[in-house]
Design a protein around this motif. Structure first.
Motif, PDB file in Angstrom:
ATOM      1  N   ALA A   1       1.113   4.015  -3.112  1.00 51.51           N
ATOM      2  CA  ALA A   1       0.872   5.380  -2.728  1.00 51.51           C
ATOM      3  C   ALA A   1       2.169   6.221  -3.262  1.00 51.51           C
ATOM      4  O   ALA A   1       1.831   7.377  -3.845  1.00 51.51           O
ATOM      5  CB  ALA A   1       0.595   5.475  -1.291  1.00 51.51           C
TER       6      ALA A   1
ATOM      7  N   LEU B   1       0.855  -1.057   0.010  1.00 51.24           N
ATOM      8  CA  LEU B   1       0.001   0.152   0.002  1.00 51.24           C
ATOM      9  C   LEU B   1       0.720   1.399  -0.015  1.00 51.24           C
ATOM     10  O   LEU B   1       0.639   2.120  -0.857  1.00 51.24           O
ATOM     11  CB  LEU B   1      -0.895   0.034   1.288  1.00 51.24           C
ATOM     12  CG  LEU B   1      -2.149  -1.001   1.307  1.00 51.24           C
ATOM     13  CD1 LEU B   1      -2.814  -1.087   2.427  1.00 51.24           C
ATOM     14  CD2 LEU B   1      -2.958  -0.734   0.002  1.00 51.24           C
ATOM     15  N   ALA B   2       1.728   1.192   0.914  1.00 53.31           N
ATOM     16  CA  ALA B   2       2.652   2.501   0.861  1.00 53.31           C
ATOM     17  C   ALA B   2       3.673   2.570  -0.563  1.00 53.31           C
ATOM     18  O   ALA B   2       3.677   3.747  -0.989  1.00 53.31           O
ATOM     19  CB  ALA B   2       3.871   2.481   1.824  1.00 53.31           C
TER      20      ALA B   2
ATOM     21  N   GLN C   1       2.012   6.526  -7.097  1.00 51.04           N
ATOM     22  CA  GLN C   1       0.963   7.578  -7.381  1.00 51.04           C
ATOM     23  C   GLN C   1       1.431   9.208  -7.271  1.00 51.04           C
ATOM     24  O   GLN C   1       1.161   9.995  -8.119  1.00 51.04           O
ATOM     25  CB  GLN C   1      -0.346   7.379  -6.607  1.00 51.04           C
ATOM     26  CG  GLN C   1      -0.962   6.219  -6.917  1.00 51.04           C
ATOM     27  CD  GLN C   1      -1.760   6.018  -8.311  1.00 51.04           C
ATOM     28  OE1 GLN C   1      -2.202   7.331  -8.664  1.00 51.04           O
ATOM     29  NE2 GLN C   1      -1.785   5.323  -8.961  1.00 51.04           N
TER      30      GLN C   1
ATOM     31  N   THR D   1       6.539   5.605   8.021  1.00 53.92           N
ATOM     32  CA  THR D   1       5.407   4.553   7.995  1.00 53.92           C
ATOM     33  C   THR D   1       5.349   3.503   8.926  1.00 53.92           C
ATOM     34  O   THR D   1       4.601   3.228   9.729  1.00 53.92           O
ATOM     35  CB  THR D   1       5.432   3.874   6.635  1.00 53.92           C
ATOM     36  OG1 THR D   1       5.679   4.958   5.636  1.00 53.92           O
ATOM     37  CG2 THR D   1       4.491   2.743   6.346  1.00 53.92           C
TER      38      THR D   1
END
Length: 280
Positions: free
Chosen positions: A126, A122-123, A129, A268
């Motif tokens: 992100a 997920l990180a 993106q 994170t």
């Protein structure tokens, strides 16, 4: 003298574990440099979209060799920053056999690995993106090799030269870190983790950034002894990418990018650890 010999042996063994991954990464980059073309660029562009998922899955294999390979591949612009972050966050090493060796805590292993893979993927997505909105850089594998003129020889010889150079650097740093840990002792390092504090995961994530497998060993031992929480263990192991960070700063001549990756991994890991701490 006996202590020095032990430190030397441990540093040598830790460094030797990296050799196959170092050589494999450099061999791939040299091949891409010699065989690059429009078709290869399109293939890599398609593969990069799934990079964070693949990186997170490979990173959870119990050793830190994939983080070393990923750091080199990112320096050559073969993989994206998101894929690198995913590998770093999911990297697992000595924590796996240590948890398996304690039947009372072995049940924490699968949730921990699942968490690392999910957070890493997920990180990484992100990050990709966000980075996709920025103009692409033209630097690549050619710029990584240009200063040493290694592209003038054979692919095998160039890969061996890169591997030998980075190996000696890793060995020197492992010797220094091993000596530091031996002199300080685990008790003093444990005291730095804010025992009983809500902010313990933040400190554990900072400890995990130490570019050596000793950090994950220490955190896992403290968890097994009940000195740190599961949230602190997760935070420290999320940020613990072994010598991958070390190789990144050595191989990638873009310090601001390296610091950004380091900050993303630490932030994170600390944030996830804090959430787990609050949830009990």
């Amino acid at each position: 003298m006996e202590l020095f010999i032990d430190i030397l042996i441990d540093a040598m063994l830790d460094s030797l574990k990296m050799l196959p991954f170092l050589f494999g990464a450099y061999l791939l980059m040299e091949w891409l440099e010699h065989r690059s073309g429009e078709g290869m660029e399109k293939l890599l562009a398609r593969a990069r979209r799934l990079g964070p998922f693949t990186g997170a899955l490979l990173g959870c294999v119990p050793q830190c060799g994939f983080s070393v390979a990923a750091a080199n591949l990112y320096a050559g612009r073969v993989i994206t920053m998101g894929t690198l972050v995913a590998v770093f966050l999911s990297t697992s090493d000595e924590a796996v056999p240590l948890l398996l060796g304690d039947p009372s805590r072995a049940g924490a292993l699968l949730p921990l690995l699942g968490l690392k893979v999910a957070v890493g993927a997920l990180a990484g997505l992100a990050v990709d993106q966000v980075m996709a909105r920025r103009p692409p850089r033209e630097e690549g594998i050619h710029d990584l090799c240009h200063h040493c003129h290694c592209e003038e020889g054979s692919i095998l010889w160039a890969a061996l030269r890169h591997t030998g150079s980075i190996f000696l650097f890793i060995l020197a740093v492992n010797l220094a870190l091993g000596g530091g840990v031996a002199l300080l002792g685990e008790e003093r390092l444990a005291a730095l983790l804010l025992d009983g504090s809500l902010l313990q995961p933040v400190a554990a994530a900072l400890l995990g950034l130490i570019p050596n497998c000793a950090a994950s060993v220490l955190l896992t031992r403290l968890y097994l002894a009940g000195a740190v929480s599961f949230g602190a263990l997760a935070a420290g192991l999320l940020s613990a990418s072994g010598v991958g960070v070390l190789v990144l700063f050595r191989a990638n001549p873009r310090p601001r990018e390296n610091l950004a990756v380091l900050g993303l991994v630490w932030g994170t890991g600390g944030a996830v650890g804090l959430i787990l701490q609050l949830l009990g």
